[in-house]
Design a protein around this motif. Sequence first.
Motif, PDB file in Angstrom:
ATOM      1  N   LEU A  15       1.043  -1.089  -0.050  1.00 19.06           N
ATOM      2  CA  LEU A  15      -0.125  -0.208   0.077  1.00 19.06           C
ATOM      3  C   LEU A  15       0.801   1.223  -0.016  1.00 19.06           C
ATOM      4  CD1 LEU A  15      -1.888  -2.187   1.119  1.00 19.06           C
ATOM      5  CD2 LEU A  15      -3.219  -0.281   1.853  1.00 19.06           C
ATOM      6  N   GLU A  16       0.649   2.273  -0.927  1.00 23.57           N
ATOM      7  CA  GLU A  16       1.378   3.472  -1.027  1.00 23.57           C
ATOM      8  C   GLU A  16       0.489   4.570  -0.988  1.00 23.57           C
ATOM      9  OE1 GLU A  16       4.562   4.235  -0.912  1.00 23.57           O
ATOM     10  OE2 GLU A  16       5.594   2.634  -1.746  1.00 23.57           O
ATOM     11  N   GLY A  17       0.883   5.622  -0.721  1.00 23.28           N
ATOM     12  CA  GLY A  17       0.164   6.967  -0.596  1.00 23.28           C
ATOM     13  C   GLY A  17       0.865   8.038   0.091  1.00 23.28           C
ATOM     14  N   LEU A  18       0.501   9.069   0.100  1.00 24.43           N
ATOM     15  CA  LEU A  18       0.823  10.451   0.888  1.00 24.43           C
ATOM     16  C   LEU A  18       0.656  10.028   2.479  1.00 24.43           C
ATOM     17  CD1 LEU A  18      -0.442  13.321  -1.094  1.00 24.43           C
ATOM     18  CD2 LEU A  18       1.829  12.264  -1.120  1.00 24.43           C
ATOM     19  N   ASP A  19       1.309  10.733   3.138  1.00 19.19           N
ATOM     20  CA  ASP A  19       1.112  10.656   4.478  1.00 19.19           C
ATOM     21  C   ASP A  19      -0.386  11.302   4.824  1.00 19.19           C
ATOM     22  OD1 ASP A  19       3.714  10.140   5.986  1.00 19.19           O
ATOM     23  OD2 ASP A  19       4.308  11.647   4.595  1.00 19.19           O
ATOM     24  N   ARG A  20      -1.288  10.666   5.696  1.00 17.95           N
ATOM     25  CA  ARG A  20      -2.700  10.601   6.050  1.00 17.95           C
ATOM     26  C   ARG A  20      -3.655  10.432   4.995  1.00 17.95           C
ATOM     27  NH1 ARG A  20      -3.614  10.387  10.293  1.00 17.95           N
ATOM     28  NH2 ARG A  20      -5.457  11.688  10.470  1.00 17.95           N
ATOM     29  N   LEU A 136      -3.345   4.682  -2.414  1.00 20.31           N
ATOM     30  CA  LEU A 136      -4.379   5.339  -1.771  1.00 20.31           C
ATOM     31  C   LEU A 136      -4.310   6.863  -2.450  1.00 20.31           C
ATOM     32  CD1 LEU A 136      -5.050   4.119   1.392  1.00 20.31           C
ATOM     33  CD2 LEU A 136      -5.690   3.333  -0.871  1.00 20.31           C
ATOM     34  N   ASP A 137      -5.238   7.221  -3.621  1.00 17.96           N
ATOM     35  CA  ASP A 137      -5.026   8.386  -4.150  1.00 17.96           C
ATOM     36  C   ASP A 137      -5.803   9.399  -3.307  1.00 17.96           C
ATOM     37  OD1 ASP A 137      -4.453  10.295  -6.151  1.00 17.96           O
ATOM     38  OD2 ASP A 137      -5.643   9.073  -7.613  1.00 17.96           O
ATOM     39  N   ILE A 138      -5.226  10.588  -2.963  1.00 16.50           N
ATOM     40  CA  ILE A 138      -5.806  11.686  -2.241  1.00 16.50           C
ATOM     41  C   ILE A 138      -4.695  12.766  -2.465  1.00 16.50           C
ATOM     42  CG2 ILE A 138      -4.536  11.433  -0.164  1.00 16.50           C
ATOM     43  CD1 ILE A 138      -7.343  12.541   1.285  1.00 16.50           C
ATOM     44  N   SER A 139      -5.350  14.124  -2.874  1.00 15.21           N
ATOM     45  CA  SER A 139      -4.305  15.251  -3.152  1.00 15.21           C
ATOM     46  C   SER A 139      -3.558  15.550  -1.922  1.00 15.21           C
ATOM     47  CB  SER A 139      -5.196  16.338  -3.698  1.00 15.21           C
ATOM     48  OG  SER A 139      -5.954  17.006  -2.468  1.00 15.21           O
ATOM     49  N   ALA A 140      -2.538  16.159  -1.889  1.00 14.14           N
ATOM     50  CA  ALA A 140      -1.895  16.648  -0.621  1.00 14.14           C
ATOM     51  C   ALA A 140      -2.686  17.574   0.028  1.00 14.14           C
ATOM     52  CB  ALA A 140      -0.448  17.370  -0.978  1.00 14.14           C
ATOM     53  N   GLU A 141      -3.414  18.477  -0.460  1.00  9.58           N
ATOM     54  CA  GLU A 141      -4.437  19.209   0.184  1.00  9.58           C
ATOM     55  C   GLU A 141      -5.271  18.637   1.038  1.00  9.58           C
ATOM     56  OE1 GLU A 141      -3.636  19.471  -2.671  1.00  9.58           O
ATOM     57  OE2 GLU A 141      -2.866  21.550  -3.686  1.00  9.58           O
ATOM     58  N   ALA A 142      -6.154  17.505   0.320  1.00 13.06           N
ATOM     59  CA  ALA A 142      -7.132  17.003   1.089  1.00 13.06           C
ATOM     60  C   ALA A 142      -6.532  15.925   2.239  1.00 13.06           C
ATOM     61  CB  ALA A 142      -8.014  15.941   0.102  1.00 13.06           C
ATOM     62  N   ALA A 143      -5.231  15.774   2.139  1.00  9.17           N
ATOM     63  CA  ALA A 143      -4.757  14.792   3.178  1.00  9.17           C
ATOM     64  C   ALA A 143      -4.213  15.512   4.351  1.00  9.17           C
ATOM     65  CB  ALA A 143      -3.463  14.180   2.512  1.00  9.17           C
ATOM     66  N   ALA A 144      -3.916  16.922   4.155  1.00  8.15           N
ATOM     67  CA  ALA A 144      -3.633  17.782   5.011  1.00  8.15           C
ATOM     68  C   ALA A 144      -4.742  18.312   5.827  1.00  8.15           C
ATOM     69  CB  ALA A 144      -2.768  18.935   4.353  1.00  8.15           C
ATOM     70  N   GLU A 145      -6.005  18.337   4.974  1.00  7.58           N
ATOM     71  CA  GLU A 145      -7.086  18.828   5.893  1.00  7.58           C
ATOM     72  C   GLU A 145      -7.605  17.843   6.806  1.00  7.58           C
ATOM     73  OE1 GLU A 145      -9.948  19.916   2.775  1.00  7.58           O
ATOM     74  OE2 GLU A 145      -8.803  21.497   2.058  1.00  7.58           O
ATOM     75  N   LYS A 156       4.573  18.156   5.650  1.00  8.29           N
ATOM     76  CA  LYS A 156       4.287  19.613   5.109  1.00  8.29           C
ATOM     77  C   LYS A 156       3.593  19.519   3.873  1.00  8.29           C
ATOM     78  CE  LYS A 156       8.462  20.751   7.868  1.00  8.29           C
ATOM     79  NZ  LYS A 156       9.354  19.668   7.981  1.00  8.29           N
ATOM     80  N   VAL A 157       2.808  20.366   3.783  1.00  4.66           N
ATOM     81  CA  VAL A 157       1.700  20.376   2.481  1.00  4.66           C
ATOM     82  C   VAL A 157       2.743  20.613   1.199  1.00  4.66           C
ATOM     83  CG1 VAL A 157       0.793  22.229   2.653  1.00  4.66           C
ATOM     84  CG2 VAL A 157      -0.340  20.520   1.386  1.00  4.66           C
ATOM     85  N   GLU A 158       3.599  21.375   1.277  1.00  7.34           N
ATOM     86  CA  GLU A 158       4.163  21.818   0.158  1.00  7.34           C
ATOM     87  C   GLU A 158       5.170  20.490  -0.430  1.00  7.34           C
ATOM     88  OE1 GLU A 158       3.646  24.306  -2.064  1.00  7.34           O
ATOM     89  OE2 GLU A 158       2.280  24.899  -0.694  1.00  7.34           O
ATOM     90  N   PHE A 159       5.761  19.887   0.552  1.00  5.04           N
ATOM     91  CA  PHE A 159       6.473  18.573   0.324  1.00  5.04           C
ATOM     92  C   PHE A 159       5.793  17.769  -0.209  1.00  5.04           C
ATOM     93  CE2 PHE A 159       9.127  15.046   1.295  1.00  5.04           C
ATOM     94  CZ  PHE A 159      10.197  15.303   0.698  1.00  5.04           C
ATOM     95  N   GLN A 160       4.930  17.537   0.342  1.00  2.80           N
ATOM     96  CA  GLN A 160       3.624  16.328  -0.188  1.00  2.80           C
ATOM     97  C   GLN A 160       3.052  16.562  -1.407  1.00  2.80           C
ATOM     98  OE1 GLN A 160       2.631  13.573   2.067  1.00  2.80           O
ATOM     99  NE2 GLN A 160       4.190  14.107   3.498  1.00  2.80           N
ATOM    100  N   LYS A 161       3.055  18.005  -1.880  1.00  2.45           N
ATOM    101  CA  LYS A 161       2.650  18.035  -3.130  1.00  2.45           C
ATOM    102  C   LYS A 161       3.580  17.263  -4.220  1.00  2.45           C
ATOM    103  CE  LYS A 161      -0.179  22.304  -2.808  1.00  2.45           C
ATOM    104  NZ  LYS A 161       0.006  23.713  -2.886  1.00  2.45           N
ATOM    105  N   LYS A 162       4.868  17.532  -3.945  1.00  6.96           N
ATOM    106  CA  LYS A 162       6.037  17.373  -4.800  1.00  6.96           C
ATOM    107  C   LYS A 162       5.820  15.740  -4.802  1.00  6.96           C
ATOM    108  CE  LYS A 162       9.087  21.153  -4.040  1.00  6.96           C
ATOM    109  NZ  LYS A 162      10.002  21.560  -3.193  1.00  6.96           N
TER     110      LYS A 162
END
Length: 210
Positions: A15-20, A136-145, A156-162
Amino acid sequence: GAIAADVRRGALIVLEGLDRSGKSSQCSRLTSFLHTQGLSVEAWRFPDRSTAMGKMISSYLSSQMDLDDASIHLLFSANRWEKRALMEAKLRAGTTLVVDRYSYSGVAFSAAKGLDLDWCKAPEAGLPAPDLVLYLDISAEAAAERGGYGGERYEKVEFQKKVEQNFKSLQDSTWQNIDATQSIDTLESMIREAALKVVNDCHSGRELSH
Ligand code: DGP
Ligand code: NA
Ligand code: NA
């Protein structure tokens, strides 16, 4: 013979994906489910913070220690390599591994610091190849929320966007994108279905690759 040894091997499910993104809860739900199906299954995660290398990684992530970007990249990779023999032994003995993060995180996070993507991929070559990557596909912004970033180095959201952009460029034929904004139960049943299919393929003789 060599073929028979691979029959009924376990599946390597990542399973892969951004933090949160909800990976960790889905990993434990999936592991419990496969267990109730009578399968031999274990939950793994990378980084594995329990080893000596893992402890260094952990102090790096909590910013107790600084390390050169290339060095920490290789350390994360070495942390996967140090588990390779055990991973392969488990898979060949028929145990399915549900793994929270793998090489894709390795490349996506390090390349987000500006390291060359292909250079980042190189030390991952030769590790057991996943049979299925559930992203697990979610945008960095939505994950941060969702809140609850733990304050570790990359949260940090800017880093997660990259990182998000890098993940998107790493998709291969083993990937399934799953919209992580769906309800936790919907996600769980989609993940179950995909996992059972690949476990079946592996039990029916699909070979382990690298
Ligand atoms: P986790 O324990 O799953 O929350 O992961 C810790 C953090 O480390 C998370 O922000 C993702 C990041 N990470 C995981 N694997 C790697 C890797 O191989 N390389 C780098 N640079 N970062 C990673
Ligand atoms: Na994290
Ligand atoms: Na996690």
